[in-house]
Scaffold this active site. Sequence first.
Site, mmCIF file in Angstrom:
data_model
loop_
_atom_site.group_PDB
_atom_site.id
_atom_site.type_symbol
_atom_site.label_atom_id
_atom_site.label_comp_id
_atom_site.label_asym_id
_atom_site.label_seq_id
_atom_site.Cartn_x
_atom_site.Cartn_y
_atom_site.Cartn_z
ATOM 1 N N ASP A 116 0.780 -1.237 0.000
ATOM 2 C CA ASP A 116 0.000 0.000 0.000
ATOM 3 C C ASP A 116 0.815 1.292 0.000
ATOM 4 O O ASP A 116 0.772 2.089 0.945
ATOM 5 C CB ASP A 116 -0.945 -0.004 1.219
ATOM 6 C CG ASP A 116 -1.917 -1.171 1.172
ATOM 7 O OD1 ASP A 116 -2.222 -1.629 0.051
ATOM 8 O OD2 ASP A 116 -2.370 -1.620 2.237
ATOM 9 N N LYS A 120 -2.899 9.122 -0.156
ATOM 10 C CA LYS A 120 -4.015 10.068 -0.259
ATOM 11 C C LYS A 120 -5.330 9.395 0.118
ATOM 12 O O LYS A 120 -5.531 8.207 -0.168
ATOM 13 C CB LYS A 120 -4.105 10.602 -1.686
ATOM 14 C CG LYS A 120 -2.852 11.377 -2.065
ATOM 15 C CD LYS A 120 -3.064 12.173 -3.324
ATOM 16 C CE LYS A 120 -1.828 13.028 -3.546
ATOM 17 N NZ LYS A 120 -1.280 12.943 -4.868
HETATM 18 C C1 SAM Z 1 5.084 -1.642 -2.764
HETATM 19 S S1 SAM Z 1 4.954 -3.101 -3.642
HETATM 20 C C2 SAM Z 1 5.891 -4.259 -2.645
HETATM 21 C C3 SAM Z 1 6.320 -5.462 -3.413
HETATM 22 C C4 SAM Z 1 6.950 -6.589 -2.565
HETATM 23 N N1 SAM Z 1 5.999 -7.093 -1.584
HETATM 24 C C5 SAM Z 1 8.195 -6.119 -1.861
HETATM 25 O O1 SAM Z 1 8.175 -6.000 -0.628
HETATM 26 O O2 SAM Z 1 9.176 -5.876 -2.557
HETATM 27 C C6 SAM Z 1 3.272 -3.623 -3.342
HETATM 28 C C7 SAM Z 1 2.874 -4.805 -4.214
HETATM 29 O O3 SAM Z 1 1.544 -5.186 -3.895
HETATM 30 C C8 SAM Z 1 0.839 -5.404 -5.095
HETATM 31 N N2 SAM Z 1 -0.593 -5.212 -4.821
HETATM 32 C C9 SAM Z 1 -1.236 -4.054 -4.530
HETATM 33 N N3 SAM Z 1 -2.551 -4.258 -4.353
HETATM 34 C C10 SAM Z 1 -2.739 -5.593 -4.512
HETATM 35 C C11 SAM Z 1 -3.896 -6.426 -4.464
HETATM 36 N N4 SAM Z 1 -5.105 -5.927 -4.209
HETATM 37 N N5 SAM Z 1 -3.737 -7.755 -4.696
HETATM 38 C C12 SAM Z 1 -2.523 -8.277 -4.972
HETATM 39 N N6 SAM Z 1 -1.398 -7.530 -5.052
HETATM 40 C C13 SAM Z 1 -1.501 -6.216 -4.808
HETATM 41 C C14 SAM Z 1 1.399 -4.361 -6.038
HETATM 42 O O4 SAM Z 1 1.124 -4.632 -7.383
HETATM 43 C C15 SAM Z 1 2.868 -4.461 -5.687
HETATM 44 O O5 SAM Z 1 3.517 -5.487 -6.403
#
Ligand code: SAM
Length: 220
Positions: A116, A120
């Site tokens: 997340d 905002k």
């Molecule tokens: C800030 S990144 C962190 C990636 C990884 N967990 C790391 O720590 O390097 C957040 C990840 O969560 C995924 N994501 C966000 N909302 C999601 C959802 N509703 N379902 C599955 N993945 C989600 C995003 O696409 C992104 O790859």
Amino acid sequence: MTEAEAKPRRPRPYEDAPRLPEGDLVDARTLVRGEWLEIEVGPGRGGFMFERAVAAPHAGLIGLEVRRKWAAIVDARLAKHGLAPRARVFAEDAKSALGRLRPSGGFRVAYLHFPDPWWKKRHTKRLVMGDVFLEQIARLLEPGGELYVQTDVEERAAEYEDQILACGLYDPAGDAPGSPRMAENPYGARSPREHRAIKDGLPVNRLRFVRRAAAAPTGP
Ligand SMILES: C[S@@+](CC[C@H](N)C(=O)[O-])C[C@H]1O[C@@H](n2cnc3c(N)ncnc32)[C@H](O)[C@@H]1O
């Protein structure tokens, strides 16, 4: 036939990213083999999945990643390294997919690393962390199963801590009794953002909870 109808539709990028099988209920044991199951929500570039697959060779790992591109790339890389029988990433929005996953009470650990990155108010509906996530993860975890959350944003960590404790489904299971805070990641595997934060000298806030035995699974 109009010209538009005659034109072949250009495939969307990563349209063939792996999805969970269709149907109301999806049994994770049909997707990966393992003596126990673990789930990562939002694996992004997938480093944690690889490192965890090495650290815990007897675990079956499921990743749910909303970005088709990363789900496709990571899942293909896992397969290329011979890990597909026990580690898969599916292109799914966890908020809708978690409710379809089974078995209830069949997962030992759930990971949410650096979720997340939205601040905002108008982006609130994008947040993974929330009641649906916490209820569905509690349903999936075995009694005493672990929910592990990390972030490099202290205010977010404090919010998560309050939110998770307030939902009444988890007990804190950090280093000190009564606190979810942990100094180190105990899973022998780090997420890409975690590696980055450590390299950049940013503090990583680590929270661990266990599912309360009384939080009975709902559904089949
Ligand atoms: C800030 S990144 C962190 C990636 C990884 N967990 C790391 O720590 O390097 C957040 C990840 O969560 C995924 N994501 C966000 N909302 C999601 C959802 N509703 N379902 C599955 N993945 C989600 C995003 O696409 C992104 O790859």
